[in-house]
Design an enzyme around this catalytic site. Structure first.
Site, PDB file in Angstrom:
ATOM      1  N   LYS A 113       0.872  -1.669  -0.135  1.00 42.26           N
ATOM      2  CA  LYS A 113      -0.035   0.291   0.129  1.00 42.26           C
ATOM      3  C   LYS A 113       0.905   0.991   0.109  1.00 42.26           C
ATOM      4  O   LYS A 113       0.363   2.201  -0.472  1.00 42.26           O
ATOM      5  CB  LYS A 113      -0.745   0.525   1.367  1.00 42.26           C
ATOM      6  CG  LYS A 113      -2.290   1.036   1.395  1.00 42.26           C
ATOM      7  CD  LYS A 113      -3.536   0.739   1.761  1.00 42.26           C
ATOM      8  CE  LYS A 113      -2.837   0.376   3.402  1.00 42.26           C
ATOM      9  NZ  LYS A 113      -2.893   1.305   4.331  1.00 42.26           N
TER      10      LYS A 113
ATOM     11  N   ASP B 225       2.085  -0.775  11.758  1.00 39.84           N
ATOM     12  CA  ASP B 225       0.358  -1.784  10.934  1.00 39.84           C
ATOM     13  C   ASP B 225       0.830  -2.549  11.152  1.00 39.84           C
ATOM     14  O   ASP B 225      -0.679  -3.360  11.558  1.00 39.84           O
ATOM     15  CB  ASP B 225       0.870  -1.556   9.775  1.00 39.84           C
ATOM     16  CG  ASP B 225       0.296   0.079   9.655  1.00 39.84           C
ATOM     17  OD1 ASP B 225      -0.489   0.606  10.412  1.00 39.84           O
ATOM     18  OD2 ASP B 225       0.495   0.133   8.433  1.00 39.84           O
TER      19      ASP B 225
HETATM   20  C1  S3P Z   1       2.272   4.921   6.047  1.00 36.54           C
HETATM   21  C2  S3P Z   1       3.466   5.406   7.374  1.00 36.54           C
HETATM   22  C3  S3P Z   1       2.816   5.051   8.183  1.00 36.54           C
HETATM   23  C4  S3P Z   1       1.379   3.782   8.540  1.00 36.54           C
HETATM   24  C5  S3P Z   1       0.904   3.494   7.289  1.00 36.54           C
HETATM   25  C6  S3P Z   1       1.230   3.946   6.093  1.00 36.54           C
HETATM   26  C7  S3P Z   1       3.230   5.169   5.083  1.00 36.54           C
HETATM   27  O1  S3P Z   1       2.194   6.144   9.719  1.00 36.54           O
HETATM   28  O2  S3P Z   1       0.829   3.373   9.217  1.00 36.54           O
HETATM   29  O3  S3P Z   1       0.021   2.692   7.520  1.00 36.54           O
HETATM   30  O4  S3P Z   1       2.857   4.444   4.229  1.00 36.54           O
HETATM   31  O5  S3P Z   1       3.983   6.199   5.012  1.00 36.54           O
HETATM   32  P1  S3P Z   1       2.911   6.925   9.942  1.00 36.54           P
HETATM   33  O6  S3P Z   1       3.965   7.157   9.079  1.00 36.54           O
HETATM   34  O7  S3P Z   1       2.121   7.874  10.330  1.00 36.54           O
HETATM   35  O8  S3P Z   1       3.109   5.945  11.187  1.00 36.54           O
END
Ligand code: S3P
Length: 443
Positions: free
Chosen positions: A23, A319
């Site tokens: 993702k 996550d």
């Molecule tokens: C993500 C960073 C994470 C993660 C999110 C995806 C990203 O969040 O929890 O599902 O793609 O940069 P944070 O950077 O806010 O911790």
């Protein structure tokens, strides 16, 4: 209408399976494709609601996005070339989409309104707005939650910024603005977070330097960058693969191979935990694709024992805590997961959602400050309906718990699974799990 889904004890999980596209990398491939000159071909893009919301926003900003089955094509407008949107940009459930796009919009002279669903409207945006305002972004009305109207500028100021929270989203927003600012923009991280933005920026031709400031990782991008479209291969998502791995570990006699999974060390903390817990888990055939390490993961069911997961590991598995917490219910002894404050501001308050769900399933789970403690059992009772609180990972974690529990487990609403992993029920069933529609009266 809610769609409850039920999971009950099955035989062993077996077979080969490919996890859906990562993702985080999918969002970045679309956004950086839109900022590149030329047409990027993206293979393996995650086709889920979160990523589609980002694609739709980029179309509103003037990029061309289309697909032929699983191959996606983005025709970009070059760095600084996005156009003002005519309507609000709706990022649905996606914090990543909203926050990264704030960085991309900051360096364009335009006004754009950002909005999202009820979950996203609760989530903190101040952490992204604060550094972007230092760079010159204007926020209409002093708000820190969506909906928000932002006024970008083609006259950004480069900054050096120390992240107050370990967040790849905040880091990425600053870097995406930084490629538009003159000179160098540097982000200093207290703990290294996922590094896909810096890897992909470099892959597409930006100048990125990874250094150190006072022992902390510092990422510097050179402004006025030019990005040139290239093919991007999106590997499988280790955060989605985590549910297959957990299901196989807890279901006796299981033996599965998860193919083509992203093996970037900033994302593999969960798998390190599994090995420390005694899990039979092997990374095979490691290679590189579009600047990212990739591997197949072989998982066989194992007798697990509890561990302490240090706070420093949190960013590399942020996550995966819902999944690890349900797995810990099947491990001998106590599992203590430390430094989980950030879980309170995810798609739901995940600390509370996990503890409540485990308690409902008859498992001893407690919150101790920013730590979560789960006490493992020989037989996990299950037999509950778990509240998912609009959180896809809570839904998938408790459906995974149901695979090994004594009594079926129902999640009250499985619809949010479509935000990150629409094929989850089908792929779990393909491995041998027993998932079926739950009782519509479930609350
Ligand atoms: C993500 C960073 C994470 C993660 C999110 C995806 C990203 O969040 O929890 O599902 O793609 O940069 P944070 O950077 O806010 O911790």
């Amino acid at each position: 209408m809610r769609q409850p889904l039920l999971s009950q004890k099955s035989g062993p999980l077996s077979g080969r399976i490919a996890a859906p596209g990562d993702k985080s990398i999918s969002h970045r491939a679309l956004i950086l494709g839109a900022l590149s000159m030329g047409t990027s071909r993206i293979v393996g893009l995650l086709q889920a609601d979160d990523v589609m919301a980002t694609a739709a926003a980029l179309v509103q900003l003037g990029a061309k996005v289309g697909n032929e089955r699983h191959e996606w094509f983005v025709t970009g407008r070059g760095v600084g070339g996005l156009m003002a949107p005519e309507a609000a940009l709706d990022f649905g459930n996606s914090g990543t989409g909203a926050r990264l796009m704030m960085g991309a919009v900051a360096g364009h002279e335009m006004t754009a309104t950002f909005t999202g669903d009820e979950s996203l409207k609760q989530r903190p945006m101040g952490r992204v707005l604060q550094p972007l305002e230092l760079m010159g972004l204007n926020v209409v009305e002093a708000r820190e939650t969506l909906p928000l109207t932002l006024i970008g500028t083609d006259d950004l100021i480069p900054i050096e910024y120390r992240l107050p929270v370990p967040s790849a989203q905040v880091k990425s927003a600053i870097l995406l603005a930084g490629i538009l600012a003159p000179g160098q923009t540097t982000v200093i991280e207290p703990e290294p977070s996922r590094d896909h933005t810096e890897r992909m920026l470099e892959y597409l031709g930006a100048k990125v330097v990874i250094g150190e400031r006072d022992g902390q990782r510092a990422v510097t991008v050179e402004g006025d960058a030019e990005l040139v479209a290239r093919d991007i291969m999106v590997p499988g998502d280790p955060s989605s693969a985590a549910f297959f791995a957990a299901g196989a570990l807890l279901s006796p006699g299981s033996d599965i191979l998860i193919e083509n999974v992203l093996a970037n060390p900033t994302r593999t903390g969960f798998y390190q935990c599994l090995a420390e817990m005694g899990g039979d888990i092997v990374f095979e055939g490691e290679h590189e694709a579009s600047g990212e390490p990739v591997a197949d993961i072989r998982v066989r069911s194992s007798e697990l024992h509890g561990i302490t997961v240090p706070a420093a590991r949190a960013p590399s598995m942020i996550d995966e805590y819902p999944c690890l917490a349900v797995l810990a219910a099947f491990a001998r002894g106590e599992t203590r997961m430390e430094g989980l404050g950030e879980l309170r501001v995810k798609e739901s308050d995940r600390l509370a959602s996990i503890a409540d769900g485990l308690t409902a399933c008859g498992v001893e789970a407690s919150i101790d400050g920013d730590a979560l403690v789960v006490v493992g059992m020989d037989q996990v009772p299950g037999g509950a309906t778990v509240a998912t609180n609009m959180d896809h990972r809570i839904a998938m974690a408790f459906l995974t718990l149901g695979i090994g529990a004594e009594q079926p487990v129902t999640v009250d609403d499985a619809r949010m699974i479509a935000t990150s992993f629409p094929d989850f029920p089908d792929l779990m069933a393909k491995l041998g799990a027993d998932l079926r529609p739950g009782n519509a009266g479930a609350e």
